[in-house]
Design a protein around this motif. Structure first.
Motif, PDB file in Angstrom:
ATOM      1  N   ILE A  76       0.835  -1.204   0.000  1.00  0.00           N
ATOM      2  CA  ILE A  76       0.000   0.000   0.000  1.00  0.00           C
ATOM      3  C   ILE A  76       0.870   1.255   0.000  1.00  0.00           C
ATOM      4  O   ILE A  76       0.619   2.206  -0.759  1.00  0.00           O
ATOM      5  N   ALA A  77       1.900   1.268   0.844  1.00  0.00           N
ATOM      6  CA  ALA A  77       2.813   2.422   0.882  1.00  0.00           C
ATOM      7  C   ALA A  77       3.455   2.644  -0.477  1.00  0.00           C
ATOM      8  O   ALA A  77       3.576   3.783  -0.952  1.00  0.00           O
ATOM      9  N   ALA A  78       3.870   1.543  -1.118  1.00  0.00           N
ATOM     10  CA  ALA A  78       4.483   1.648  -2.437  1.00  0.00           C
ATOM     11  C   ALA A  78       3.478   2.173  -3.462  1.00  0.00           C
ATOM     12  O   ALA A  78       3.786   3.066  -4.258  1.00  0.00           O
ATOM     13  N   ALA A  79       2.263   1.642  -3.420  1.00  0.00           N
ATOM     14  CA  ALA A  79       1.242   2.040  -4.395  1.00  0.00           C
ATOM     15  C   ALA A  79       0.926   3.529  -4.298  1.00  0.00           C
ATOM     16  O   ALA A  79       0.696   4.188  -5.313  1.00  0.00           O
ATOM     17  N   SER A  81       4.536   4.267 -13.713  1.00  0.00           N
ATOM     18  CA  SER A  81       4.437   4.223 -12.259  1.00  0.00           C
ATOM     19  C   SER A  81       3.027   3.907 -11.792  1.00  0.00           C
ATOM     20  O   SER A  81       2.825   3.196 -10.811  1.00  0.00           O
ATOM     21  N   LEU A  82       2.028   4.454 -12.482  1.00  0.00           N
ATOM     22  CA  LEU A  82       0.638   4.101 -12.157  1.00  0.00           C
ATOM     23  C   LEU A  82       0.415   2.604 -12.358  1.00  0.00           C
ATOM     24  O   LEU A  82      -0.287   1.951 -11.575  1.00  0.00           O
ATOM     25  N   TYR A  83       1.026   2.070 -13.397  1.00  0.00           N
ATOM     26  CA  TYR A  83       0.979   0.627 -13.623  1.00  0.00           C
ATOM     27  C   TYR A  83       1.630  -0.111 -12.456  1.00  0.00           C
ATOM     28  O   TYR A  83       1.101  -1.108 -11.952  1.00  0.00           O
ATOM     29  N   GLY A  84       2.787   0.405 -12.015  1.00  0.00           N
ATOM     30  CA  GLY A  84       3.444  -0.197 -10.850  1.00  0.00           C
ATOM     31  C   GLY A  84       2.577  -0.125  -9.608  1.00  0.00           C
ATOM     32  O   GLY A  84       2.552  -1.057  -8.799  1.00  0.00           O
ATOM     33  N   SER A  85       1.826   0.979  -9.465  1.00  0.00           N
ATOM     34  CA  SER A  85       0.944   1.134  -8.299  1.00  0.00           C
ATOM     35  C   SER A  85      -0.131   0.061  -8.261  1.00  0.00           C
ATOM     36  O   SER A  85      -0.368  -0.557  -7.226  1.00  0.00           O
ATOM     37  N   PRO A 130       9.466   0.307 -10.776  1.00  0.00           N
ATOM     38  CA  PRO A 130       8.645   1.097 -11.706  1.00  0.00           C
ATOM     39  C   PRO A 130       9.439   2.189 -12.416  1.00  0.00           C
ATOM     40  O   PRO A 130       9.217   2.446 -13.602  1.00  0.00           O
ATOM     41  N   ILE A 131      10.359   2.831 -11.698  1.00  0.00           N
ATOM     42  CA  ILE A 131      11.190   3.866 -12.329  1.00  0.00           C
ATOM     43  C   ILE A 131      12.206   3.222 -13.265  1.00  0.00           C
ATOM     44  O   ILE A 131      12.532   3.769 -14.321  1.00  0.00           O
ATOM     45  N   ALA A 132      12.701   2.040 -12.893  1.00  0.00           N
ATOM     46  CA  ALA A 132      13.631   1.322 -13.773  1.00  0.00           C
ATOM     47  C   ALA A 132      12.959   0.962 -15.092  1.00  0.00           C
ATOM     48  O   ALA A 132      13.595   0.968 -16.153  1.00  0.00           O
TER      49      ALA A 132
END
Length: 400
Positions: free
Chosen positions: A35-38, A326-330, A101-103
């Motif tokens: 959750i924190a990551a998302a 990043s939204l995808y990563g979330s 996600p940034i990678a």
């Protein structure tokens, strides 16, 4: 990033026993991280678009390592360890938001055309390789002491910081970033233009991770409670389906190039394989047969994820790639976050109901992908053309 959850899966029963926690409390150590990551991933994605990818990745890895250190210290020396473990895991989630996600966005910056798909397949395979190794590494560290995996995080993060700082060569930005208002308007135009298929791919990615971590949580519990299997052997068993996920992801990424129709077909086939596998799991309880059927589901997941990565990363220009990926990563993290608590509840309800519900979910996503992902052309075009650094030229023009 993958170590953040997978390395702890084998020690969850020991944590529950040593700290006298409920099943829900112990599952929260996975959920709070995710959750924190998302929550933080879109913020870090925007900052990486505005500044640079490395400027986000390196500090994030440091925060990630410090969170693991706090959880390890709490487990070893603090009476009310659970509260501080949750704080440490929250910090780790914040740090993890600035890693994979940034990678993925950085990969989109550095590579173009078919090479981009191949490298994104390698990124997903690396993610899978982390999943393969992490249960084994977590089990090995737990042989020393049950909270040993927490102490492993700072070491892995330190190595990653050094490798990223010295060996990743990022292209310098030649354009000034747009004002925040213009940036947001451009981002909305992306979702207005291609929102249906883009949100569908987000849901597909979240579903793959939700089912993967949910079933891993189930297997981890069953191995100890029904088969009395723990330690390295348990980690090796958990790694078997993940090994097939890794190898399938690498092969898929290396073969798909920029062929959009092939990507859609593989997504459809992968989700169909997952659906059939989950239905079949209802009828197989013996461990060897269960793992064999689960391998099919992992192969299906390995077909889906690299195609999603390539579609999403190539769907928008570099100026907004950080936020879109990043939204995808979330949503992937939200899938991971939901997996253990939901499956913990489903386990207490009905084994048959758990797998049929899972199959129903993957079938629903299969239908959405079939109907809403509509490739406009067969390939991404001429890779040498400077304008074809995205999969959808129309989207590129709209979003820049």
């Amino acid at each position: 990033m993958t170590l953040g959850n997978s390395m702890l899966i084998p020690i969850l029963p020991a944590m529950q026993s040593n700290l006298k926690l409920s099943s829900f409390q112990v599952s929260m150590t996975i959920t709070i991280f995710s959750i924190a990551a998302a929550i933080c991933i879109p913020i870090f994605g925007y900052l990486s678009d505005r500044f640079s990818r490395k400027a986000i990745i390196v500090p994030s890895l440091i925060i990630y390592g410090l969170g693991g250190l706090l959880a390890g210290i709490a487990s070893a020396w603090i009476d009310n360890a659970y509260l501080w473990i949750i704080v440490g895991r929250t910090l780790q989630g914040v740090g993890a938001a600035g890693t994979a996600p940034i990678a993925m966005a950085l990969t989109g910056d550095l590579f173009k055309g078919g090479q981009q798909s191949k490298v994104l397949g390698l990124v997903e395979a690396s993610n899978g390789f982390g999943k393969v190794l992490s249960p084994i590494v977590g089990s090995a560290l737990a042989l020393i002491v049950w909270y040993g995996p927490f102490w492993g995080f700072p070491i892995f993060c330190l190595v990653s910081v050094l490798l990223t700082a010295f060996f990743v060569k990022e292209k310098k930005k030649t354009k000034q970033p747009p004002p925040f208002g213009k940036y947001v308007r451009g981002l909305f135009s992306v979702f207005k233009t291609e929102g249906k298929w883009l949100l569908t791919t987000y849901l597909a990615g979240a579903t793959c991770l939700f089912t993967l971590f949910g079933v891993l949580f189930y297997i981890s519990d069953v191995l100890e409670t029904e088969y009395n299997i723990d330690g390295i052997l348990k980690g090796c068993i958990l790694a078997i389906p993940l090994l097939f996920l890794m190898s399938t992801s690498f092969t898929t990424g290396s073969k798909i190039g920029k062929n959009l129709k092939v990507m859609k077909k593989l997504i459809i086939v992968g989700l169909l394989i997952m659906t059939l596998s989950f239905v079949s799991l209802v009828f197989f309880e013996r461990l060897i047969l269960f793992i064999g059927i689960l391998i099919l589901s992992s192969i299906g997941t390995g077909l889906v994820l690299p195609c999603l990565n390539s579609l999403i990363t190539g769907s928008v220009g570099a100026a907004r790639r950080g936020v879109v990926t990043s939204l995808y990563g979330s949503v992937r993290f939200l899938g991971v976050a939901a997996g253990p608590p939901v499956y913990g509840w489903l386990m207490s309800w009905s084994r048959t109901g758990m797998f049929l519900s899972t199959a129903g979910l993957t079938l629903f996503v299969f239908l959405l992908c079939l109907l809403l992902i509509k490739p406009e052309n067969n390939t991404a075009g001429n890779e040498s053309d400077s304008q074809t650094n995205t999969l959808f030229t129309k989207l590129q023009l709209t979003s820049e």
